[in-house]
Design a protein around this motif. Sequence first.
Motif, PDB file in Angstrom:
ATOM      1  N   ASP A   1      -8.211 -49.063  29.560  1.00 45.27           N
ATOM      2  CA  ASP A   1      -7.270 -49.083  31.009  1.00 45.27           C
ATOM      3  C   ASP A   1      -5.518 -47.769  30.202  1.00 45.27           C
ATOM      4  OD1 ASP A   1      -5.800 -49.552  32.866  1.00 45.27           O
ATOM      5  OD2 ASP A   1      -4.590 -50.028  31.655  1.00 45.27           O
TER       6      ASP A   1
ATOM      7  N   MET B   1      -9.020 -52.934  28.169  1.00 49.88           N
ATOM      8  CA  MET B   1      -7.504 -52.099  27.537  1.00 49.88           C
ATOM      9  C   MET B   1      -7.658 -50.555  27.198  1.00 49.88           C
ATOM     10  SD  MET B   1      -5.892 -54.520  29.646  1.00 49.88           S
ATOM     11  CE  MET B   1      -4.708 -53.602  29.229  1.00 49.88           C
TER      12      MET B   1
ATOM     13  N   GLU C   1      -1.472 -54.630  22.552  1.00 52.94           N
ATOM     14  CA  GLU C   1      -2.864 -54.632  22.588  1.00 52.94           C
ATOM     15  C   GLU C   1      -3.475 -53.780  20.988  1.00 52.94           C
ATOM     16  OE1 GLU C   1      -3.194 -56.574  25.768  1.00 52.94           O
ATOM     17  OE2 GLU C   1      -4.867 -56.535  24.281  1.00 52.94           O
TER      18      GLU C   1
END
Lengths: 226, 226, 226, 226
Positions: free
Chosen positions: A183, A180, A123
């Motif tokens: 996370d 994300m 990502e």
Amino acid sequence: MSGEVDRLREQVAGLHAELVRYNLVAWTAGNVSARVPGRDLMVIKPSGVSYDDLRPDNMIVCDLDGVVVDGDLSPSSDTAAHAYVYRAMPDVGGVVHTHSGYATAWAACGEAIPCHLTAQADEFGGEIPVGPFALIGGDDIGKGIVATLAGHRSPAVLMRNHGVFTIGRDARAAVKAAVMCEDVARTMYLARTLGRPVPIAGEDVDSLYDRYQNVYGQPGATVTAT
Amino acid sequence: MSGEVDRLREQVAGLHAELVRYNLVAWTAGNVSARVPGRDLMVIKPSGVSYDDLRPDNMIVCDLDGVVVDGDLSPSSDTAAHAYVYRAMPDVGGVVHTHSGYATAWAACGEAIPCHLTAQADEFGGEIPVGPFALIGGDDIGKGIVATLAGHRSPAVLMRNHGVFTIGRDARAAVKAAVMCEDVARTMYLARTLGRPVPIAGEDVDSLYDRYQNVYGQPGATVTAT
Amino acid sequence: MSGEVDRLREQVAGLHAELVRYNLVAWTAGNVSARVPGRDLMVIKPSGVSYDDLRPDNMIVCDLDGVVVDGDLSPSSDTAAHAYVYRAMPDVGGVVHTHSGYATAWAACGEAIPCHLTAQADEFGGEIPVGPFALIGGDDIGKGIVATLAGHRSPAVLMRNHGVFTIGRDARAAVKAAVMCEDVARTMYLARTLGRPVPIAGEDVDSLYDRYQNVYGQPGATVTAT
Amino acid sequence: MSGEVDRLREQVAGLHAELVRYNLVAWTAGNVSARVPGRDLMVIKPSGVSYDDLRPDNMIVCDLDGVVVDGDLSPSSDTAAHAYVYRAMPDVGGVVHTHSGYATAWAACGEAIPCHLTAQADEFGGEIPVGPFALIGGDDIGKGIVATLAGHRSPAVLMRNHGVFTIGRDARAAVKAAVMCEDVARTMYLARTLGRPVPIAGEDVDSLYDRYQNVYGQPGATVTAT
């Protein structure tokens, strides 16, 4: 144009529910905006309004200097930072700001999140960088965001002592990057307080990033083309 | 066969809700599959689709080389790993992959989770092992999973710098293993950062594992016969 | 007056749902009260009643010595502390008490939360202070709250070995302070256990506090004028 | 008697929802029971059944040797421990068992939770003690619970390497003790990993415990008379 603005009012109002769902925000501390494609306009959250009360018709339309062009309420107090990013980065279609706890803990320590996770390589293409301390009220935050992201693949920046800004091709991609980022920040907090995280070789990070940006998901739906 | 595939489409779509309920996944990062019994086929999540949007009819049916045989979307980007496990381990009927935070923190440190909990002895029969770092895109992840699980009772493996893969007699058992793996990873993280966890004697681990696999639950419903 | 009391019964009953939503309370351990403007009265939660069962008509009306003037149940066991604050601080219109976990961990260590976050500078104007240990049953808790808050901008105080009390212009502002106190306590716990939090210069804290108290939110809706 | 058993079936089935709400259990790992007053009977959860599927009519009625007297399913695998407690402690009307994460982390380290919180003094009257390691399958767990609680005010015991058992005057009080035990275990974990928790003087712990057991809540509704 009106149809496009209406669509973005609905999208931006709705995407705030993802910030709540993923526990990225407390009270009213976080906001999403979207650029109106092809126009020098953005749609953004009103200031200090509860997430329960957000609706398409109370979203605020501003120009890219942060001046309200449609809306009865004051726009987010972070409007200047969003506007600066849209002016400086023409490919950015969405911006998100949160104080999500794990990411903000890294920001409070002034530490970039090192890349020890394949999901982070996918990502963010490497570390999630730290931007400078900057006071609210002018262009300092916006400048800090843009200057930091310029040297990185990451669509997220940890602003020192403050919180997270993320960018994306559209508002949904910027929200995904915010989810994300928290996370990854959480898993790496746990890893660092548990033991000694093992590095991933730089060429493996490159390989993972390249593949994810070009292969993952459904054909035609590129992921986070920033 | 069509009835069996339809039943598995429904089960696999529904089981993803357990990943969400137990907070094992962010955005779209986790997937469940089931083997079609007696056929060289599996049912798996489509790639990059939100958990809110999963339905029986958008699940993907692939053969055990990962080639789509029924479905309009691309299958999970982890399909090759699931397929490898089904080819190599004929008793496995379900596979789950997540990046659940506590388990992934152990994986980022390259550390197996030592067995200090009776619940871990029950479900995993000892430590939860670490598998190798492997890049996505070929059979390396699948090979790492199978090679690691071959030497352990555990239905879960922590793939280094990556996340968790679990197996089960069926998809529900693999989901249970993923839930319990994160629960054990969390409690052992807390214990390790709190103080000095006390070991359980090896023969007590053996005794707990044997009893749980053969006595727990309702008669006729064996628990995780992998 | 009856209309005003009815409005406050409804507000106080409803605001307890925010304590639950933000995970500030377990079982029945937390309470909200509101001053009845212009009267020596307050509306407060009944003692030991589940949050699921709170309704406007089981809220308790007390005078500012904590004596019940309307209500069938006993008022919160913390009523004396709320009442003391209203007697001593005429501008306070709402009081909240919780044992929210992160803030109470700082309180158990007897440590003020230092200011390393712009959000903390905004809301609390600096550190969140620690008050003395005090036994329940008289005015000791109330005196400790008032004496501690007198020297700080903060609308929150961490009572040693006990939990959090917050104040506000009205009950909603006090609830907001309780939510933000736990959010700051959590982020600063994470930062302290992760690394070395970077200080914010005192003049920047002042500047952030001043701006937030005067500019943030919608015009006419001042934020936490305590 | 049938009316009383029906009432307890409904209560016991319903109370499991509190274990889920407060995040004390994963999958099926936790159970509640109630003694049938004046009878050598108890009502308990069936083994290995999902919390979503618990209903009054699938609760199991056993005698106090753990033999099923009414029910189609096998009772909880922890039935022997519950039964032993009811046989040994005639004032106990409810028993709860969980592997709640923070409390189980203390249990994994074999450490009692020291009393640094007024809420812990209120509910537990001092430290929450650790019981011995014991294998499931006979009376060893029950004996360990009873022997440990005999020397303490606490209605909760941390069984080493295992989890929590709590007792109460009825099943609801035992559930409350399980909820408060995890809350205290969490706050004290946070305090210990943050800094140096400050002790509470022994006479203050006594004073808090005495007051809470006799004054808190509504008249006539004594709290946790174990």
